[in-house]
Enzyme design. Structure first.
Site, PDB file in Angstrom:
ATOM      1  N   SER A 166       0.851  -1.184   0.000  1.00 27.47           N
ATOM      2  CA  SER A 166       0.000   0.000   0.000  1.00 27.47           C
ATOM      3  C   SER A 166       0.890   1.239   0.000  1.00 27.47           C
ATOM      4  O   SER A 166       2.039   1.197   0.455  1.00 27.47           O
ATOM      5  CB  SER A 166      -0.876   0.016   1.256  1.00 27.47           C
ATOM      6  N   TYR A 179      -2.391  -0.562  10.284  1.00 26.30           N
ATOM      7  CA  TYR A 179      -2.441  -0.912   8.865  1.00 26.30           C
ATOM      8  C   TYR A 179      -1.193  -0.416   8.138  1.00 26.30           C
ATOM      9  O   TYR A 179      -0.589  -1.142   7.345  1.00 26.30           O
ATOM     10  CB  TYR A 179      -3.696  -0.317   8.233  1.00 26.30           C
TER      11      TYR A 179
END
Length: 277
Positions: A166, A179
């Protein structure tokens, strides 16, 4: 499905985890329409099979399998099914991942009086179990499938693993430390694994998407009452040079490039940003 360019994956078997979701079902479809026989794995077996059924209706070879990326036994059973039905795995796309509210702070910044407000989840209130869940889902959920399916790749030509990292791994987004840290671990693991597997013929690379609308982030980005973008969504777009969210199909070109030996045979250990600048 319209592909940005055509590659030939006939005779190859691809396994995609998290394939019941928006992004990975689309990526699984790109592999299938390039000629690969695709196994779509997801914790939600019905979603995986529904996505596989759509591909079969389009003339592709695909099966859906219920599998838990945090369970070695579940993955081993899935790997045996893939081998029996489609053959040994050649391509692995580690797409399973996600966030959890218990690994998320309420506010972007800590302010002096926040500790006195019981309605807020501050950094000091983060639940270790929630943080652990996010790390396990993203990092162990990448490591364990690789342990199971990469064994089938050994000795096979053109073997390739694609992880999903990501842009949070490059630049942590506010409010979601668990995350962001977990995806940084996925990027680091991609580089480590590329070196580790370099002498057994398995290339390992990763995609690093920016913001794409998915089922998981829909509530974060879309106001359910009005259907408009939330304040968070407007802030993200304001920091995105191309001034919009990504479209799912905009991940496909990079995926096809990375799994195609004719195009990227000397590309190994890279994490490719796909984030609109």
């Amino acid at each position: 499905m319209k592909l940005p360019f055509q590659i030939d994956l006939k005779g190859r078997v691809a396994v995609v985890t998290g394939a019941g979701g928006v992004l990975c079902s689309e990526l699984a479809g790109a592999l299938a329409h390039s000629g690969a026989a695709v196994a779509l794995l997801d914790l939600n077996g019905e979603a995986a099979e529904a996505a596989a059924a759509k591909l079969r209706e389009q003339g592709c070879q695909a099966i859906g399998i219920a599998a838990d990326v945090l369970s070695r036994a579940s993955l081993e059973a899935a790997a045996e099914q893939v081998k029996q039905v489609l053959g040994p795995c050649d391509l692995l796309l580690n797409g399973a991942g996600g966030n959890h509210p218990k690994g998320t702070t309420t506010k972007e910044w800590l302010e002096p009086n926040d500790l006195d407000d019981p309605e807020l989840t501050t950094f000091f209130d983060l639940d270790p179990k929630g943080v652990e869940f996010v790390f396990n889902l993203n990092f162990l959920g990448t490591l364990l499938p690789t342990q199971i399916f990469a064994k089938q790749m050994l000795g096979r030509p053109h073997a390739s693993i694609i992880n999903i990292s990501s842009m949070n791994a490059f630049c942590p987004l506010t409010k979601i430390p668990a995350y962001s840290g977990a995806k940084a671990a996925v990027s680091n693991f991609t580089q480590w694994l590329a070196v580790h597997f370099s002498r057994v013929g398995i290339r390992v690379n990763a995609l690093a998407p920016g913001f794409f609308l998915t089922q998981q982030n829909h509530k974060l980005l879309i106001d359910e009452a009005t259907g408009d973008y939330t304040a968070r969504a407007h802030k993200i777009i304001a920091h995105t040079p191309m001034q919009r969210f990504g479209k799912t199909e905009e991940l496909i070109g990079t995926l096809l490039w990375l799994v195609c030996d004719d195009a990227s045979s000397f590309v190994n250990g890279v994490v490719v940003p796909i984030d609109g600048g």
